[in-house]
Design a protein around this motif. Structure first.
Motif, PDB file in Angstrom:
ATOM      1  N   VAL A 160       2.689  13.660 -17.750  1.00 18.56           N
ATOM      2  CA  VAL A 160       3.335  15.020 -18.167  1.00 18.56           C
ATOM      3  C   VAL A 160       3.837  15.099 -19.310  1.00 18.56           C
ATOM      4  O   VAL A 160       4.650  14.103 -19.692  1.00 18.56           O
ATOM      5  CB  VAL A 160       4.526  15.330 -17.053  1.00 18.56           C
ATOM      6  CG1 VAL A 160       5.153  16.598 -17.584  1.00 18.56           C
ATOM      7  CG2 VAL A 160       4.050  15.487 -15.789  1.00 18.56           C
ATOM      8  N   LEU A 213      -3.111   3.426  -9.906  1.00 14.88           N
ATOM      9  CA  LEU A 213      -2.144   4.020 -10.477  1.00 14.88           C
ATOM     10  C   LEU A 213      -1.827   4.079 -11.809  1.00 14.88           C
ATOM     11  O   LEU A 213      -1.295   5.164 -12.337  1.00 14.88           O
ATOM     12  CB  LEU A 213      -0.752   3.140 -10.158  1.00 14.88           C
ATOM     13  CG  LEU A 213      -0.103   3.438  -8.601  1.00 14.88           C
ATOM     14  CD1 LEU A 213       1.221   2.517  -8.437  1.00 14.88           C
ATOM     15  CD2 LEU A 213       0.187   4.847  -8.419  1.00 14.88           C
ATOM     16  N   VAL A 225       0.776  -1.250  -0.128  1.00 14.27           N
ATOM     17  CA  VAL A 225      -0.215  -0.214  -0.099  1.00 14.27           C
ATOM     18  C   VAL A 225       0.862   1.276  -0.207  1.00 14.27           C
ATOM     19  O   VAL A 225       0.540   2.282  -0.841  1.00 14.27           O
ATOM     20  CB  VAL A 225      -0.836  -0.120   1.155  1.00 14.27           C
ATOM     21  CG1 VAL A 225      -1.668   1.352   1.561  1.00 14.27           C
ATOM     22  CG2 VAL A 225      -1.945  -0.966   1.234  1.00 14.27           C
ATOM     23  N   GLN A 267       3.944   6.057  -5.164  1.00 18.07           N
ATOM     24  CA  GLN A 267       4.089   6.264  -6.636  1.00 18.07           C
ATOM     25  C   GLN A 267       3.097   7.258  -6.968  1.00 18.07           C
ATOM     26  O   GLN A 267       3.253   8.087  -7.901  1.00 18.07           O
ATOM     27  CB  GLN A 267       3.540   4.853  -7.281  1.00 18.07           C
ATOM     28  CG  GLN A 267       4.671   3.777  -7.337  1.00 18.07           C
ATOM     29  CD  GLN A 267       5.625   4.112  -8.341  1.00 18.07           C
ATOM     30  OE1 GLN A 267       5.159   4.096  -9.690  1.00 18.07           O
ATOM     31  NE2 GLN A 267       7.030   4.102  -7.925  1.00 18.07           N
ATOM     32  N   MET A 268       2.045   7.232  -6.314  1.00 15.92           N
ATOM     33  CA  MET A 268       0.770   8.372  -6.385  1.00 15.92           C
ATOM     34  C   MET A 268       1.317   9.535  -6.312  1.00 15.92           C
ATOM     35  O   MET A 268       1.303  10.665  -6.972  1.00 15.92           O
ATOM     36  CB  MET A 268      -0.290   7.976  -5.706  1.00 15.92           C
ATOM     37  CG  MET A 268      -1.719   8.678  -6.005  1.00 15.92           C
ATOM     38  SD  MET A 268      -2.276   8.021  -7.490  1.00 15.92           S
ATOM     39  CE  MET A 268      -3.695   6.967  -7.105  1.00 15.92           C
ATOM     40  N   ILE A 328      -6.104  -6.184  -3.190  1.00 17.74           N
ATOM     41  CA  ILE A 328      -5.490  -5.053  -2.978  1.00 17.74           C
ATOM     42  C   ILE A 328      -4.407  -4.423  -3.903  1.00 17.74           C
ATOM     43  O   ILE A 328      -4.113  -3.351  -4.397  1.00 17.74           O
ATOM     44  CB  ILE A 328      -4.784  -4.802  -1.621  1.00 17.74           C
ATOM     45  CG1 ILE A 328      -5.743  -5.105  -0.496  1.00 17.74           C
ATOM     46  CG2 ILE A 328      -3.781  -3.735  -1.378  1.00 17.74           C
ATOM     47  CD1 ILE A 328      -5.311  -5.389   0.986  1.00 17.74           C
ATOM     48  N   ILE A 330       3.496  10.869  -9.126  1.00 14.97           N
ATOM     49  CA  ILE A 330       3.194  11.356 -10.241  1.00 14.97           C
ATOM     50  C   ILE A 330       2.335  12.882 -10.035  1.00 14.97           C
ATOM     51  O   ILE A 330       2.478  13.546 -10.820  1.00 14.97           O
ATOM     52  CB  ILE A 330       1.809  10.420 -10.560  1.00 14.97           C
ATOM     53  CG1 ILE A 330       2.464   8.886 -11.052  1.00 14.97           C
ATOM     54  CG2 ILE A 330       0.899  10.972 -11.834  1.00 14.97           C
ATOM     55  CD1 ILE A 330       1.404   7.739 -11.125  1.00 14.97           C
ATOM     56  N   CYS A 332      -4.568  -0.846  -6.255  1.00 14.65           N
ATOM     57  CA  CYS A 332      -3.398  -0.193  -6.322  1.00 14.65           C
ATOM     58  C   CYS A 332      -2.959  -0.018  -7.782  1.00 14.65           C
ATOM     59  O   CYS A 332      -2.786   1.201  -8.235  1.00 14.65           O
ATOM     60  CB  CYS A 332      -2.171  -0.623  -5.603  1.00 14.65           C
ATOM     61  SG  CYS A 332      -2.653  -0.497  -3.755  1.00 14.65           S
ATOM     62  N   LYS A 390       5.057  15.318 -10.078  1.00 16.39           N
ATOM     63  CA  LYS A 390       5.767  15.557 -11.449  1.00 16.39           C
ATOM     64  C   LYS A 390       5.047  16.385 -12.142  1.00 16.39           C
ATOM     65  O   LYS A 390       5.330  17.075 -13.051  1.00 16.39           O
ATOM     66  CB  LYS A 390       5.937  14.114 -11.977  1.00 16.39           C
ATOM     67  CG  LYS A 390       6.787  14.015 -13.194  1.00 16.39           C
ATOM     68  CD  LYS A 390       7.074  12.881 -13.771  1.00 16.39           C
ATOM     69  CE  LYS A 390       8.023  12.598 -14.758  1.00 16.39           C
ATOM     70  NZ  LYS A 390       8.297  11.184 -15.231  1.00 16.39           N
ATOM     71  N   ALA A 406       2.340   2.135  -3.357  1.00 17.28           N
ATOM     72  CA  ALA A 406       1.297   2.534  -4.314  1.00 17.28           C
ATOM     73  C   ALA A 406       1.050   4.072  -4.071  1.00 17.28           C
ATOM     74  O   ALA A 406       1.203   4.618  -4.916  1.00 17.28           O
ATOM     75  CB  ALA A 406       0.093   1.677  -4.267  1.00 17.28           C
TER      76      ALA A 406
END
Lengths: 196, 266
Positions: free
Chosen positions: B31, B22, A79, A85-86, B14, A89, B18, A92, A82
């Motif tokens: 971007v 993502l 978790v 990573q979010m 899960i 993003i 995720c 960025k 993830a």
């Protein structure tokens, strides 16, 4: 309410994650060279800590119901990864300069033991959901306090004539230990204020 | 058996949630990569010296590709070659760069300049100059502690006989040393052209300047009188040559009684 304040003060001062529990030393040493990156990094860590707590708390309830508490570590890392990573993003897209200056240390929040530490500690201490969130916030703010204070120390150190053999990481670690020692002085402040 | 199944199921679900979240986020918040800027970054020398006035080569490339600047001639290290290359890529007219080199305007070597103290402090010009203007009697001269040497990204500066000297063959005119020198002694001069330069920044009166350094400009005005191009001016007992007007005739060099004016052909 009193207990919430106590949790916050404990996270900030007496049980500071970096300076008395020694979690998250890697970004603490890596990103504390400049004040603005230190603040940016801490903000990212606070966000990830809060989100991770909010996400893992219900997951943990589910796990305990099914008698699968041994899966905690694996799922929590999943978790957190993830979430990081979010954050990456989003940063960025909306804060490119901060993204550039944080560099490798941003994805490394994934393996930042402070984040996993606060999530696991929340469960071990048996906090309610609200208490867990406050504790995460306190831990995150404590991380920020340590980073900001240490960024100041390092800035001061740049103008010092450090002996050749101590230059770089060694003197940074010595300074970190001194800052950590100074935080011992806060011991007993929570009891003294009558918060517990 | 069933507990393994639920474990796998929970971890799988899960992970899937995720992953999907993502994937959606990376599409929604994608971007756009600026290909133009990346291509220009490739063309630039990559020294990140900041001579162009941007945060580095990537910063200059971004400014060029976004149209923030149309001047392709800002990169001193790259010179005309890089300027032409970028101009061709962007369809702009190439600006020309006059090749320059940094020069340290001081001749206060150990033999020429006298010292007032034995400085044993931090080996930095900036620090030393805060202590009574540095160890030399002349408070305007080069301290030779190497602030510019450390700043130079091309290793073009060396300390020779107590004074910093720039190697014009290596110097890329990025101006980092100009900013680093606490005495403001470093200036840019054109390469491959004969120009007169006053190798002194001493602003003290002649008699005092003479005691501080054998090669100090005493502000005698001889060079001003002899110059036909009116390129030399004296201000604060210190001569200065306007390189735009200077023809490199060498008359000021011949007439200078202390030898602080030199005809440089770098």
């Amino acid at each position: 309410m009193k207990y919430m304040i106590a949790l916050l003060v404990m996270g900030l001062l007496t049980n500071n994650f970096v300076l008395s529990k020694f979690y998250g030393i890697c970004p603490f040493l890596g990103v504390s060279k400049k004040l603005n990156t230190a603040v940016g990094m801490s903000a990212a860590v606070i966000f990830v800590m809060l989100m991770a707590t909010a996400a893992t708390y219900p997951i943990n309830v589910l796990l305990e119901k099914n008698d699968l508490a041994f899966l905690q570590t694996v799922i929590f890392i999943l978790v957190i990864a993830a979430l990081v990573q979010m954050v990456e993003i989003v940063l960025k897209k909306f804060m490119k300069p901060l993204y550039n200056s944080l560099g490798i240390y941003l994805p490394l929040i994934t393996t930042n033991c402070a984040v996993l530490g606060v999530v696991i500690l929340n469960i071990d201490e048996g906090y309610t959901f609200l208490q867990a969130m406050v504790n995460s916030l306190g831990a995150g703010l404590g991380f920020m306090l340590a980073m900001v204070l240490f960024a100041g120390v390092r800035k001061k150190m740049e103008n010092c004539d450090v002996p050749e053999f101590l230059k770089g990481l060694p003197i940074t670690l010595v300074a970190a230990s001194l800052v950590s020692l100074s935080f011992l002085g806060f011991g007993g402040i929570v009891e003294g204020m009558g918060l517990i | 058996m069933s507990s393994i199944l639920t474990a796998v199921l929970i971890v799988g679900i899960i992970g899937l949630v995720c992953g999907i979240a993502l994937a959606i986020a990376s599409i929604v918040l994608a971007v756009p990569v600026d290909e133009k800027a990346e291509a220009i970054t490739e063309m630039l020398p990559g020294a990140n010296c900041g001579a162009c006035g941007y945060s580095g080569c990537a910063g200059y490339a971004a400014a060029l590709s976004s149209g923030e600047t149309t001047d392709t001639a800002l990169c001193n290290p790259g010179g005309n070659e890089v300027s032409a290359q970028i101009a061709k890529y962007l369809g702009l007219s190439a600006g020309s760069i006059e090749p320059m080199t940094a020069v340290v305007l001081c001749q206060g070597t150990y033999a020429n300049a006298t010292t007032k103290m034995n400085y044993k402090g931090v080996q930095s010009c900036k620090m030393a100059s805060q202590l009574f203007g540095g160890p030399k009697d002349c408070v305007h001269g080069c301290l030779g502690l190497g602030d510019c040497v450390r700043e130079c990204p091309y290793h073009a500066i060396n300390i020779c006989d107590g004074v910093a000297r720039v190697n014009p063959a290596i110097c890329k005119a990025c101006k980092k040393c100009v900013a680093a020198c606490p005495k403001g002694l470093i200036e840019l001069l054109p390469l491959n052209k004969s120009k007169a330069a006053v190798l002194c920044k001493n602003k003290d009166k002649g008699a005092i300047a003479r005691k501080e350094c054998k090669m100090a400009c005493i502000g005698c005005m001889k060079c001003v009188k002899v110059c036909e191009a009116e390129a030399v001016t004296v201000k604060n007992f210190n001569a200065h040559v306007d390189t735009e007007k200077c023809t490199g005739c060498g008359k000021c060099h011949e007439v200078c009684p202390v030898g602080c004016i030199d005809i440089l052909n770098l």
